[in-house]
Design an enzyme around this catalytic site. Sequence first.
Site, PDB file in Angstrom:
ATOM      1  N   ALA A   1      -1.949   2.458  -1.904  1.00  0.00           N
ATOM      2  CA  ALA A   1      -0.552   2.785  -2.169  1.00  0.00           C
ATOM      3  C   ALA A   1      -0.379   3.804  -3.300  1.00  0.00           C
ATOM      4  O   ALA A   1       0.743   4.035  -3.741  1.00  0.00           O
ATOM      5  CB  ALA A   1       0.222   1.509  -2.505  1.00  0.00           C
ATOM      6  N   ASP A   2      -1.469   4.413  -3.730  1.00  0.00           N
ATOM      7  CA  ASP A   2      -1.374   5.397  -4.810  1.00  0.00           C
ATOM      8  C   ASP A   2      -2.254   6.612  -4.515  1.00  0.00           C
ATOM      9  O   ASP A   2      -3.124   6.968  -5.309  1.00  0.00           O
ATOM     10  CB  ASP A   2      -1.792   4.749  -6.134  1.00  0.00           C
TER      11      ASP A   2
END
Length: 263
Positions: free
Chosen positions: A81-82
């Site tokens: 998610a990054d």
Amino acid sequence: LDYVNEAANQKRFQREFAKRKNCNVVVPDVYDDLTTHRVLTSQWIDGIKLADSSQSQIQKLIPVGVELFLTQLLDIGSFHADPHPGNLYVTKEGTLCLLDFGLCAEVDEQSRTAMTKAIVNLLTGNFDSLVQRDAKELGFLPHDMDTQELQPILTKVLTEGLLESGSNLHTRKRKLMDISNELNDLFFRYPFSVPPFFALVTRGLGLLEGIALSGDPNFDIFQASYPYASRRALQIMGSHYGLNKMRRTLTNNNTNRNVAASG
């Protein structure tokens, strides 16, 4: 920060990617005996940021990155998610490398299936199913809501703001501004909610698209999503589920944009 948890994420993704032939990506090994809650020790990777690579290298690896992201989202059920530019590397051998697994998000099986169907319905222009079923299954709208009034508005927003705007981010922004009143009215009048993971999904895809456009000004995130989305839909639905129509829709949209660009 808990680096033991991050190390567990890193090892999990390494295992999951290794199971899948389409995931040609490097995830560094973790050295468990040198890792604690405050220190993560992993394999050194020689390479450069994907964003700093040549245009030809970006053009080659972005489709890999898009498929990798969709595999996490629609199949594995957990996604990085990054994925900022510092976390996407290219090894000396020219292979995509994914780093930093401190922030990962989970997507349950029901949401994965609903997202797969939603992508297919979006790309085929099947807005009836997208609004009446997919938006509810994903949690954007209440299950008991009558969507008859909402459907033509959403159809216009999705068609003009996304599908017809093509790869040019300035064009997309302008088109979204053109329909901003409809968007504002949409969110004011109807009980929309956004699933917790969805902001992270759009952030990840937006980053990939931004890097891709630096290497290929004609890059289209929808075209790039088609190969994996079609295969995944076939696996889940057990039929072609409108895939021929999706292929024709994407081809026609791409042809229309090319004609407009050359006119």
